[in-house]
Design an enzyme around this catalytic site. Sequence first.
Site, short mmCIF file in Angstrom:
data_model
loop_
_atom_site.label_atom_id
_atom_site.label_comp_id
_atom_site.label_asym_id
_atom_site.label_seq_id
_atom_site.Cartn_x
_atom_site.Cartn_y
_atom_site.Cartn_z
N CYS A 113 34.75 58.23 44.13
CA CYS A 113 33.70 57.67 45.01
C CYS A 113 34.09 57.11 46.31
O CYS A 113 35.15 56.65 46.48
CB CYS A 113 32.82 56.76 44.28
SG CYS A 113 30.95 56.64 44.85
N CYS A 115 31.93 54.05 47.87
CA CYS A 115 31.41 52.88 48.29
C CYS A 115 32.34 51.88 48.55
O CYS A 115 31.81 50.93 49.51
CB CYS A 115 30.36 52.44 47.19
SG CYS A 115 31.22 52.46 45.52
N CYS A 123 27.76 55.91 48.95
CA CYS A 123 28.75 56.66 48.40
C CYS A 123 29.24 57.99 49.20
O CYS A 123 29.63 58.84 48.26
CB CYS A 123 28.14 57.07 46.96
SG CYS A 123 27.98 55.33 46.02
N LYS A 192 24.03 58.10 35.94
CA LYS A 192 24.30 56.76 36.36
C LYS A 192 22.96 56.22 36.82
O LYS A 192 22.56 56.83 38.06
CB LYS A 192 25.49 56.97 37.53
CG LYS A 192 25.92 55.44 38.20
CD LYS A 192 27.01 55.87 39.10
CE LYS A 192 27.49 54.29 39.83
NZ LYS A 192 28.65 54.55 40.84
N ARG A 202 29.81 44.48 42.83
CA ARG A 202 29.70 44.63 43.95
C ARG A 202 30.76 43.70 44.89
O ARG A 202 31.22 43.91 45.84
CB ARG A 202 28.40 44.45 44.52
CG ARG A 202 27.29 45.56 44.05
CD ARG A 202 27.31 46.97 44.77
NE ARG A 202 26.43 47.84 44.06
CZ ARG A 202 25.30 47.89 44.29
NH1 ARG A 202 24.56 47.32 44.62
NH2 ARG A 202 24.73 49.05 43.29
N ARG A 214 20.81 52.53 46.55
CA ARG A 214 21.52 53.99 46.21
C ARG A 214 20.43 54.67 45.39
O ARG A 214 20.61 55.52 44.61
CB ARG A 214 22.58 53.59 45.72
CG ARG A 214 23.65 52.95 46.46
CD ARG A 214 25.00 52.43 45.69
NE ARG A 214 25.86 52.04 46.76
CZ ARG A 214 26.77 51.08 46.32
NH1 ARG A 214 26.84 50.65 45.21
NH2 ARG A 214 27.51 50.53 47.00
N GLU A 230 20.32 65.88 34.14
CA GLU A 230 21.65 65.53 34.83
C GLU A 230 22.92 66.04 34.04
O GLU A 230 23.86 66.72 34.56
CB GLU A 230 21.74 64.17 35.30
CG GLU A 230 20.84 63.43 36.22
CD GLU A 230 21.22 64.02 37.84
OE1 GLU A 230 22.41 64.75 37.92
OE2 GLU A 230 20.81 63.51 38.82
N LYS A 245 25.92 55.15 32.31
CA LYS A 245 26.05 54.06 33.05
C LYS A 245 24.80 53.24 33.42
O LYS A 245 24.02 54.15 34.31
CB LYS A 245 27.22 53.98 34.06
CG LYS A 245 27.51 52.91 35.08
CD LYS A 245 28.45 53.10 35.98
CE LYS A 245 28.83 51.90 36.82
NZ LYS A 245 29.79 52.07 37.84
N SER A 272 29.52 45.34 34.87
CA SER A 272 29.80 43.97 35.30
C SER A 272 28.69 42.88 34.86
O SER A 272 28.93 42.12 34.63
CB SER A 272 30.44 43.93 36.70
OG SER A 272 29.33 44.36 37.57
N TYR A 311 34.69 45.35 30.69
CA TYR A 311 35.73 44.24 30.99
C TYR A 311 36.00 43.27 29.73
O TYR A 311 36.69 42.41 29.89
CB TYR A 311 34.69 43.37 32.03
CG TYR A 311 34.49 44.36 33.23
CD1 TYR A 311 35.32 44.86 34.04
CD2 TYR A 311 33.25 45.04 33.12
CE1 TYR A 311 35.06 45.44 35.25
CE2 TYR A 311 32.87 45.76 34.50
CZ TYR A 311 33.76 46.19 35.41
OH TYR A 311 33.66 47.02 36.23
#
Length: 324
Positions: A113, A115, A123, A192, A202, A214, A230, A245, A272, A311
């Site tokens: 990507c 971004c 993106c 997404k 970010r 976005r 999709e 996501k 995140s 994470y």
Amino acid sequence: MRRLRTHPKLRDLVRETHLRPDDFILPLFVRHGENQRVDISSMPGHAQLTTDLLADEVAEIEALGIPAIILFGIPAHKDAVGSDAFDDVGIVQQAVRAIKSAGLKLLVMTDVCFCEFTDHGHCGIINEKTGQTDVDNDATLEILVKQAVSHARAGADVIAPSGMMDGMIVALRQGLDEAGFTHLPILSYAAKYSSGFYGPFREAAESAPTFGDRRTYQMDPANGAEALREVLLDVQEGADMLMVKPALSYLDVIQSVKQAHPSVPLAAYNVSGEFAMLKAAAANGWIDEQRVALEVLTSIKRAGADMILTYHAKDACRWLTNPG
């Protein structure tokens, strides 16, 4: 029903969903420089790492039993087209080579990507000719292919496009095949959402848009059936694996996608913001982080995910290995 809950070993025997270290993919953030570990304030325990620190980092990750990482790069220079993203000596490419030189068996995935690499934080290439500032879908496909092929040349094991451009999977498959990388699998960020849960990322990737948002290319959180459209398009275009996501607020979507495509491996990204919420609550003594994090990860697996980008991967492996 309580008879089967009376003994911990009996509970283990009848457990329907099992969470294991080899379910996890750990995101890593890489940056230029030497001997730098720049802590990410909103994501305790995580940092941007320079490539010279990667060998020790990935050795620890592999020792914990985590089978894969996914790389996100922070370039030294950003421009309108994110040229560092498809530079053979760009930050992600350098990181892939550094990890591969460590001689480990770890699977190296790369996020594809722009971004993090564009000076505007979107993106792809901005098209202002339409009278409405937006990402030019088809122009972005061309540079996505360049980026993916460059990652492949560096030694990436899996390409993971996340930009939600229409037609990106067929463009990437064709581009990779023409460049001789017919063996390279594509993990598509197929569904997404335009989510508020990406805030800490970010900061970590230094990728906040400088204008707008976005929503013209990421999905509306209110839409579930659209995710199946999709996903179907990506399967038809040649995606080898799929992703939903975020994960926690989209468990219904994970379940629906798995039911619609049971034979296609499915990933879910425990993003995140989901991670940061648990960390903040635990820091305040409001929750037991170990118990709640494992409960969250189990729910994602139970919903139908075959693999989880999270994470919490390192901590989860330690907790699963030593539950006390």
